[in-house]
Write an enzyme that holds these catalytic residues in place. Structure first.
Site, PDB file in Angstrom:
ATOM      1  N   ASP A  19       0.863  -1.190   0.000  1.00  0.00           N
ATOM      2  CA  ASP A  19       0.000   0.000   0.000  1.00  0.00           C
ATOM      3  C   ASP A  19       0.898   1.239   0.000  1.00  0.00           C
ATOM      4  O   ASP A  19       1.897   1.278   0.721  1.00  0.00           O
ATOM      5  CB  ASP A  19      -0.889  -0.040   1.253  1.00  0.00           C
ATOM      6  CG  ASP A  19      -1.799   1.181   1.336  1.00  0.00           C
ATOM      7  OD1 ASP A  19      -2.053   1.810   0.289  1.00  0.00           O
ATOM      8  OD2 ASP A  19      -2.264   1.490   2.456  1.00  0.00           O
ATOM      9  N   ASN A  21      -0.618   4.600   0.037  1.00  0.00           N
ATOM     10  CA  ASN A  21      -1.305   5.815   0.498  1.00  0.00           C
ATOM     11  C   ASN A  21      -2.116   5.625   1.781  1.00  0.00           C
ATOM     12  O   ASN A  21      -2.972   6.438   2.110  1.00  0.00           O
ATOM     13  CB  ASN A  21      -2.207   6.358  -0.609  1.00  0.00           C
ATOM     14  CG  ASN A  21      -3.271   5.342  -1.015  1.00  0.00           C
ATOM     15  OD1 ASN A  21      -3.250   4.203  -0.542  1.00  0.00           O
ATOM     16  ND2 ASN A  21      -4.193   5.742  -1.862  1.00  0.00           N
ATOM     17  N   ASP A  27      -1.493  -1.171  -3.967  1.00  0.00           N
ATOM     18  CA  ASP A  27      -1.792  -0.392  -5.174  1.00  0.00           C
ATOM     19  C   ASP A  27      -0.599  -0.373  -6.130  1.00  0.00           C
ATOM     20  O   ASP A  27       0.484  -0.880  -5.820  1.00  0.00           O
ATOM     21  CB  ASP A  27      -2.219   1.030  -4.797  1.00  0.00           C
ATOM     22  CG  ASP A  27      -1.293   1.649  -3.761  1.00  0.00           C
ATOM     23  OD1 ASP A  27      -0.070   1.592  -3.964  1.00  0.00           O
ATOM     24  OD2 ASP A  27      -1.795   2.164  -2.728  1.00  0.00           O
ATOM     25  N   ASP A  96      -3.688 -10.266 -16.293  1.00  0.00           N
ATOM     26  CA  ASP A  96      -4.639 -11.352 -16.071  1.00  0.00           C
ATOM     27  C   ASP A  96      -5.816 -11.099 -17.005  1.00  0.00           C
ATOM     28  O   ASP A  96      -6.431 -10.029 -16.972  1.00  0.00           O
ATOM     29  CB  ASP A  96      -5.106 -11.334 -14.608  1.00  0.00           C
ATOM     30  CG  ASP A  96      -5.385 -12.722 -14.075  1.00  0.00           C
ATOM     31  OD1 ASP A  96      -6.055 -13.497 -14.780  1.00  0.00           O
ATOM     32  OD2 ASP A  96      -4.947 -13.026 -12.944  1.00  0.00           O
ATOM     33  N   ASP A 197      -7.477 -16.582 -17.340  1.00  0.00           N
ATOM     34  CA  ASP A 197      -8.282 -17.160 -16.264  1.00  0.00           C
ATOM     35  C   ASP A 197      -9.219 -18.247 -16.790  1.00  0.00           C
ATOM     36  O   ASP A 197      -9.876 -18.058 -17.824  1.00  0.00           O
ATOM     37  CB  ASP A 197      -9.101 -16.017 -15.630  1.00  0.00           C
ATOM     38  CG  ASP A 197      -9.741 -16.399 -14.306  1.00  0.00           C
ATOM     39  OD1 ASP A 197      -8.999 -16.738 -13.372  1.00  0.00           O
ATOM     40  OD2 ASP A 197     -10.987 -16.347 -14.206  1.00  0.00           O
ATOM     41  N   GLU A 249      -4.876 -20.721 -17.293  1.00  0.00           N
ATOM     42  CA  GLU A 249      -5.276 -21.454 -16.096  1.00  0.00           C
ATOM     43  C   GLU A 249      -6.340 -22.445 -16.541  1.00  0.00           C
ATOM     44  O   GLU A 249      -7.395 -22.054 -17.030  1.00  0.00           O
ATOM     45  CB  GLU A 249      -5.849 -20.512 -15.035  1.00  0.00           C
ATOM     46  CG  GLU A 249      -6.108 -21.263 -13.723  1.00  0.00           C
ATOM     47  CD  GLU A 249      -7.261 -20.691 -12.925  1.00  0.00           C
ATOM     48  OE1 GLU A 249      -7.289 -20.906 -11.713  1.00  0.00           O
ATOM     49  OE2 GLU A 249      -8.150 -20.049 -13.510  1.00  0.00           O
ATOM     50  N   HIS A 318      -2.662 -17.306  -5.601  1.00  0.00           N
ATOM     51  CA  HIS A 318      -3.657 -16.633  -4.754  1.00  0.00           C
ATOM     52  C   HIS A 318      -4.880 -17.497  -4.459  1.00  0.00           C
ATOM     53  O   HIS A 318      -5.768 -17.053  -3.739  1.00  0.00           O
ATOM     54  CB  HIS A 318      -4.091 -15.337  -5.444  1.00  0.00           C
ATOM     55  CG  HIS A 318      -4.824 -15.599  -6.731  1.00  0.00           C
ATOM     56  ND1 HIS A 318      -4.221 -16.206  -7.814  1.00  0.00           N
ATOM     57  CD2 HIS A 318      -6.106 -15.386  -7.081  1.00  0.00           C
ATOM     58  CE1 HIS A 318      -5.112 -16.340  -8.778  1.00  0.00           C
ATOM     59  NE2 HIS A 318      -6.266 -15.845  -8.377  1.00  0.00           N
ATOM     60  N   ASP A 319      -4.950 -18.684  -5.040  1.00  0.00           N
ATOM     61  CA  ASP A 319      -6.101 -19.576  -4.803  1.00  0.00           C
ATOM     62  C   ASP A 319      -5.742 -20.758  -3.903  1.00  0.00           C
ATOM     63  O   ASP A 319      -6.605 -21.568  -3.575  1.00  0.00           O
ATOM     64  CB  ASP A 319      -6.605 -20.167  -6.131  1.00  0.00           C
ATOM     65  CG  ASP A 319      -7.260 -19.121  -7.026  1.00  0.00           C
ATOM     66  OD1 ASP A 319      -7.762 -18.112  -6.501  1.00  0.00           O
ATOM     67  OD2 ASP A 319      -7.274 -19.350  -8.250  1.00  0.00           O
TER      68      ASP A 319
HETATM   69  O1  TEU Z   1      -9.730 -19.684 -10.470  1.00  0.00           O
HETATM   70  C1  TEU Z   1     -10.400 -20.785 -10.998  1.00  0.00           C
HETATM   71  C2  TEU Z   1     -10.697 -21.952 -10.118  1.00  0.00           C
HETATM   72  O2  TEU Z   1     -11.505 -22.743 -10.510  1.00  0.00           O
HETATM   73  C3  TEU Z   1     -10.119 -22.260  -8.808  1.00  0.00           C
HETATM   74  O3  TEU Z   1      -8.789 -22.067  -8.685  1.00  0.00           O
HETATM   75  C4  TEU Z   1     -10.925 -21.553  -7.769  1.00  0.00           C
HETATM   76  O4  TEU Z   1     -10.301 -20.377  -7.381  1.00  0.00           O
HETATM   77  C5  TEU Z   1     -11.156 -22.340  -6.514  1.00  0.00           C
HETATM   78  O5  TEU Z   1      -9.946 -22.633  -5.920  1.00  0.00           O
HETATM   79  C6  TEU Z   1     -11.992 -23.542  -6.680  1.00  0.00           C
HETATM   80  O6  TEU Z   1     -12.126 -24.146  -5.438  1.00  0.00           O
HETATM   81  C7  TEU Z   1      -9.690 -18.499 -11.191  1.00  0.00           C
HETATM   82  C8  TEU Z   1      -8.988 -17.426 -10.387  1.00  0.00           C
HETATM   83  O7  TEU Z   1      -7.643 -17.784 -10.180  1.00  0.00           O
HETATM   84  C9  TEU Z   1      -9.746 -17.206  -9.113  1.00  0.00           C
HETATM   85  O8  TEU Z   1      -9.110 -16.329  -8.244  1.00  0.00           O
HETATM   86  C10 TEU Z   1     -11.113 -16.692  -9.498  1.00  0.00           C
HETATM   87  O9  TEU Z   1     -11.915 -16.578  -8.364  1.00  0.00           O
HETATM   88  C11 TEU Z   1     -11.813 -17.603 -10.505  1.00  0.00           C
HETATM   89  O10 TEU Z   1     -10.957 -18.017 -11.559  1.00  0.00           O
HETATM   90  C12 TEU Z   1     -12.958 -16.870 -11.153  1.00  0.00           C
HETATM   91  O11 TEU Z   1     -12.498 -15.849 -11.979  1.00  0.00           O
HETATM   92 CA    CA Z   2      -3.590   2.019  -1.376  1.00  0.00          CA
END
Ligand code: TEU
Ligand code: CA
Length: 536
Positions: A19, A21, A27, A96, A197, A249, A318-319
C-alpha cells in the site's frame, strides 16, 4: 522467441503487495516502489492479478471495465508508469485476462438485461421450468447454483462462479471480437502477454442438464471442448502480432488435454497451470483434506514433466494455501522452504513464484470466520451451516483450504502491519511478521530470501537447469531425485521431503545444498535439498 522459457515469473496479488497511500489496500504505486526487490530476485516478468475496474466481489476477477484501472489501485497513468519502470529493469508485465465472465456491473451485462439491446446475446440467458426450476442442473465452482434470475429480463443468466460473475456467450462472434480489442488495447501499451483465467471452460456446447450428479455437474458441457480450441487459435493471431505469450489457467485438465492446449504446432496457448499436483492432499474436493503423501506428489510431478515438453511450474498462487505447511514442514520452516524453492526452480518449465513464497510466508493466523474476505470461503461456510456441520469442524475445513491463506499482506518488515500499510489493512497481516519478513531476511545470508536469490542466479547461469531434459531417478516415500541433462552437461537434484534423515543413492559435486554441505555422500538431513553437478 520463447523468452518465457528462460524467465522466472513472479505473481503479484496487488491488493496485498504494498500500500502506498495508507488506505489499507495495495496499489500500483506500491508495486512500483518494490520493483527493485523483484529485480534483485532476478524476475523477468510479473503476472499481475487483475487491476481492472471491478466491484471486487471476487477481488478483481469480476471485471466491470477492461480498459480502466480500479481507482483503489491507481490510475492508467500509474499503470503506464509501472510498465515503463518495469521495462527499465528488464521486467515484462503479464496481465490477467478474465474472459470467461464479466461482472454484472459491466456495461455489456447491464445492456444485456434488455432483450432488444445490441448486447442481448452477450451472456447465457435462459428460461426456467414452468415449475419454477432452474434452466438446468449444473453446479458452480463456488458451491452455489449457477443460475440467477434477473427481474428486468425475466430470465436466468449463467454464472459458473459468483452471482455477480456472469458467463460470456462465445456463440456470439461479437464477444470474441470485443476480447480481441481488449487484448490489442493492452498489447499496444506494451504488456508481454496474458495469464488467461479459467480459459478451458469458455465454450459451452449446450445448456442441457447432466445425468452426472457429482460436484461440478454439467462440466462435460464446457471442459476443454473443441469450441474453446477454436477460440484460442483465433486469439493466437492477435498475440502473434505482438509476439506475446500466454499461460492458461486450466481447471481439471489431464496431461493429454493440456498438450492439446499448448503444443506449439497447435497455436493456442504457450503453457498451462494444471492442478493435479495440488490435489495430492485432498479427497475429490479441496475441502476434504487428507494427509500429504510425498510419493503421490512426486509421481504426479513426474507424470506431468514427462507428458508435456514444457509447462508452467508452480507451488503457490492466490487460490492455494501456502506451500510450506502443505508440502513442507513448519518445524523445519527454513529447510523445507528452501527445498521447495529448489523444486520450483529446477523442474523443467517456466517457474512461477507467488508473492511471499520467496520469504517463506505461511497461512493466515485468523481465528474467526469474520476475519476472512474470500467469497468462496463465505459461500462454502454457508453450505456447511446448511448441512448442520458443527462450528468447530466448519472452521477446521475453511481454515485449511481457504484462499485467504495466501492473500494476507506481504510481510516487508517487523513493524506495524509488516510494513504493508500505515492504515488498516483490508485483510489481516499475519502476526508472525515479527519473525518472517523481508527486512530480516535481507540481512541474513542464510535466509530463504537469500537462497531464492542464489538459486535464481544459478538457474540463469546454468543452461541445463533451464533447458535440459528431465529424467526421473527416484520417487520414494520421502526422497525425490531427478536429473536435468543437455549434451555433455547434467545436474542431479535430490530432495528429502521429511522431518527424518534419509539415505539417497546419488553422488556428485555439490552446486548448492541447503545445509551448506560441500561434498555429498548420500546421507541427508531432514528437508535437505542438494543440486549436484553431473551425478546420477
Ligand atoms: O480460479 C479458478 C478456479 O476454478 C479455482 O482455482 C478456484 O479459485 C477455486 O480454488 C476452486 O475451489 C480463477 C482465479 O484464479 C480465481 O481467483 C477466481 O476466483 C476464478 O478463476 C474466477 O475468476
Ligand atoms: Ca492504497
Amino acid at each position: 522467441m520463447d523468452w518465457w522459457k528462460d524467465t522466472l515469473i513472479y505473481q503479484i496479488y496487488p491488493r496485498s503487495f504494498q500500500d502506498s497511500n495508507g488506505d489499507g489496500v495495495g496499489d500500483i504505486p506500491g508495486i512500483i516502489s518494490r520493483l527493485d526487490h523483484l529485480q534483485e530476485l532476478g524476475v523477468g516478468a510479473i503476472w499481475l492479478s487483475p487491476v481492472y475496474k471491478s466491484p471486487n466481489a471476487d477481488n478483481g476477477y469480476d471485471i466491470s471495465d477492461y480498459r480502466e484501472i480500479n481507482p483503489e489501485y491507481g490510475t492508467m497513468e500509474d499503470m503506464d508508469r509501472l510498465i515503463g519502470e518495469a521495462r527499465a529493469r528488464g521486467i515484462r508485465i503479464i496481465m490477467d485476462l478474465v474472459i470467461n465472465h464479466t461482472s454484472t456491473d459491466h456495461y455489456w451485462f447491464r445492456q444485456s438485461r434488455d432483450k432488444n439491446s445490441a448486447y442481448a446475446d452477450y451472456y447465457y440467458w435462459a428460461r426456467g421450468g414452468a415449475d419454477g426450476s432452474l434452466p438446468n442442473n449444473w453446479t458452480g465452482f463456488f458451491g452455489e447454483d449457477c443460475w440467477e434470475f434477473d427481474p428486468q429480463r425475466c430470465e436466468y443468466y449463467l454464472h459458473l462462479f459468483a452471482k455477480t460473475q456472469a458467463d460470456l456467450n462465445y456463440h456470439n462472434p461479437e464477444v470474441l471480437e470485443e476480447v480481441k480489442d481488449i487484448m490489442r488495447f493492452w498489447l499496444r501499451k506494451g504488456v508481454a502477454g496474458f495469464r488467461c483465467d479459467v480459459i478451458n471452460i469458455l465454450w459451452k456446447d449446450s445448456l442441457e442438464s447432466s445425468p452426472k450428479r457429482l460436484a461440478l455437474t454439467g462440466s462435460e458441457h464446457y471442459l476443454s471442448l473443441e469450441g474453446t480450441h477454436e477460440i484460442l487459435r483465433e486469439l493466437r493471431q492477435v498475440l502473434d502480432e505482438y509476439d506475446a505469450m500466454t499461460v492458461g489457467e486450466t481447471v481439471f485438465v489431464t496431461p493429454r488435454q493440456a498438450r492439446d492446449l499448448c503444443a506449439p504446432e497447435r497455436n493456442e496457448l504457450n503453457m498451462v497451470f494444471s492442478f493435479e499436483h495440488m490435489e495430492c492432499d485432498q479427497y475429490f474436493l479441496k475441502w476434504f483434506k487428507r494427509k500429504f503423501r510425498p510419493k503421490a506428489f512426486f509421481d504426479c510431478l513426474t507424470k506431468w514433466q514427462r507428458e508435456l515438453d514444457w509447462n508452467a511450474v508452480y507451488l503457490e498462487n492466490h487460490d492455494q494455501p501456502r506451500s510450506i505447511p502443505r508440502f513442507g514442514s513448519e518445524r523445519y520452516w527454513k529447510e523445507s522452504g528452501k527445498l521447495l524453492a529448489v523444486l520450483a526452480l529446477t523442474l523443467r518449465g517456466t517457474p512461477f513464484i507467488y508473492q511471499g513464497q520467496e520469504i517463506g510466508m505461511l497461512d493466515f493466523d485468523f481465528t474467526r470466520m469474520r476475519q476472512l474476505n474470500d467469497v468462496e470461503s463465505k459461500n462454502v461456510e454457508k453450505i456447511l451451516r446448511r448441512f448442520h456441520i458443527p462450528q468447530k469442524l466448519r472452521w477446521k475445513i475453511i481454515r485449511r483450504a481457504s484462499r485467504d491463506n495466501a492473500r494476507t499482506p506481504f510481510q516487508w518488515t517487523d513493524g506495524p502491519n509488516g510494513g504493508f500499510t500505515d492504515g488498516r489493512p483490508w485483510l489481516g497481516v499475519n502476526h508472525n511478521c515479527e519473525r518472517i519478513n523481508l527486512a530480516q531476511q535481507e540481512a541474513d545470508p542464510d535466509s530463504i530470501w537469500s537462497w531464492y536469490k542464489a538459486l535464481s542466479a544459478l538457474r540463469r547461469e546454468t543452461e541445463v537447469l533451464r533447458r535440459g531434459t528431465f529424467e526421473p531417478l527416484e520417487a520414494g516415500k520421502q526422497v525425490f531425485a531427478y536429473r536435468r541433462a543437455s549434451g555433455e552437461d547434467a545436474c542431479t537434484v535430490v530432495l528429502n521431503f521429511s522431518d527424518q534423515p534419509a539415505e539417497a543413492a546419488h553422488r556428485g559435486a555439490v552446486m548448492m545444498d541447503n545445509y551448506g554441505r560441500e561434498t555429498f555422500d548420500g546421507r541427508m538431513q531432514p528437508w535437505e535439498a542438494v543440486i549436484l553437478r553431473q551425478g546420477n
